[in-house]
Design a protein around this motif. Sequence first.
Motif, PDB file in Angstrom:
ATOM      1  N   ALA A 153      39.714  80.061 -58.591  1.00  0.00           N
ATOM      2  CA  ALA A 153      40.043  81.078 -59.588  1.00  0.00           C
ATOM      3  C   ALA A 153      39.557  82.456 -59.165  1.00  0.00           C
ATOM      4  O   ALA A 153      39.993  83.463 -59.697  1.00  0.00           O
ATOM      5  CB  ALA A 153      39.438  80.707 -60.932  1.00  0.00           C
ATOM      6  N   GLY A 154      38.624  82.511 -58.231  1.00  0.00           N
ATOM      7  CA  GLY A 154      38.093  83.783 -57.761  1.00  0.00           C
ATOM      8  C   GLY A 154      36.595  83.728 -57.589  1.00  0.00           C
ATOM      9  O   GLY A 154      35.967  82.681 -57.717  1.00  0.00           O
ATOM     10  N   THR A 155      36.034  84.867 -57.309  1.00  0.00           N
ATOM     11  CA  THR A 155      34.601  84.975 -57.091  1.00  0.00           C
ATOM     12  C   THR A 155      33.921  85.355 -58.393  1.00  0.00           C
ATOM     13  O   THR A 155      34.295  86.333 -59.027  1.00  0.00           O
ATOM     14  CB  THR A 155      34.293  86.040 -56.023  1.00  0.00           C
TER      15      THR A 155
ATOM     16  N   ARG B 137      32.631  84.701 -64.241  1.00  0.00           N
ATOM     17  CA  ARG B 137      33.602  85.260 -65.191  1.00  0.00           C
ATOM     18  C   ARG B 137      35.026  84.871 -64.797  1.00  0.00           C
ATOM     19  O   ARG B 137      35.846  84.496 -65.642  1.00  0.00           O
ATOM     20  CB  ARG B 137      33.462  86.784 -65.250  1.00  0.00           C
ATOM     21  N   ALA B 138      35.352  84.959 -63.506  1.00  0.00           N
ATOM     22  CA  ALA B 138      36.691  84.584 -63.035  1.00  0.00           C
ATOM     23  C   ALA B 138      36.962  83.110 -63.305  1.00  0.00           C
ATOM     24  O   ALA B 138      38.071  82.736 -63.713  1.00  0.00           O
ATOM     25  CB  ALA B 138      36.838  84.881 -61.542  1.00  0.00           C
TER      26      ALA B 138
ATOM     27  N   ASP C 222      37.517  82.634 -67.133  1.00  0.00           N
ATOM     28  CA  ASP C 222      38.837  83.139 -67.520  1.00  0.00           C
ATOM     29  C   ASP C 222      39.932  82.154 -67.125  1.00  0.00           C
ATOM     30  O   ASP C 222      40.869  81.924 -67.883  1.00  0.00           O
ATOM     31  CB  ASP C 222      39.106  84.508 -66.886  1.00  0.00           C
ATOM     32  N   ALA C 223      39.813  81.550 -65.961  1.00  0.00           N
ATOM     33  CA  ALA C 223      40.812  80.579 -65.502  1.00  0.00           C
ATOM     34  C   ALA C 223      40.777  79.304 -66.334  1.00  0.00           C
ATOM     35  O   ALA C 223      41.818  78.721 -66.639  1.00  0.00           O
ATOM     36  CB  ALA C 223      40.594  80.255 -64.030  1.00  0.00           C
TER      37      ALA C 223
END
Length: 98
Positions: free
Chosen positions: A14-16, A19-20, A23-24
């Motif tokens: 989902a990302g680094t 928080r990412a 959110d995912a």
Amino acid sequence: MAIWITGMGAISAAGTGSRALWDAVCAPQSADSVREVELGTETVRFPVAAVPRGVLKLPEFPGAPRLDRSAQLALAAGSEAWDMAGFDAHPPQPDRVA
């Protein structure tokens, strides 16, 4: 003994950052992100994706780039948790950190 969580870290597809990831987790799933995986005699459907290369921000210390991929992911997530806890500004007592 009381336990306090003062920082979180996550590196995921989902990302680094935590928080990412959150959110995912809260976002609706697209059909492209769902895969069928065989677990023993069962086939299970769940979201699967790889962590993209080049998204890691490794802490600066000798040897970090030579660590294997799983160690780099753990190091990056731990670094985020350390930063979130504010340990650079207020270093913890060594016997109180796990």
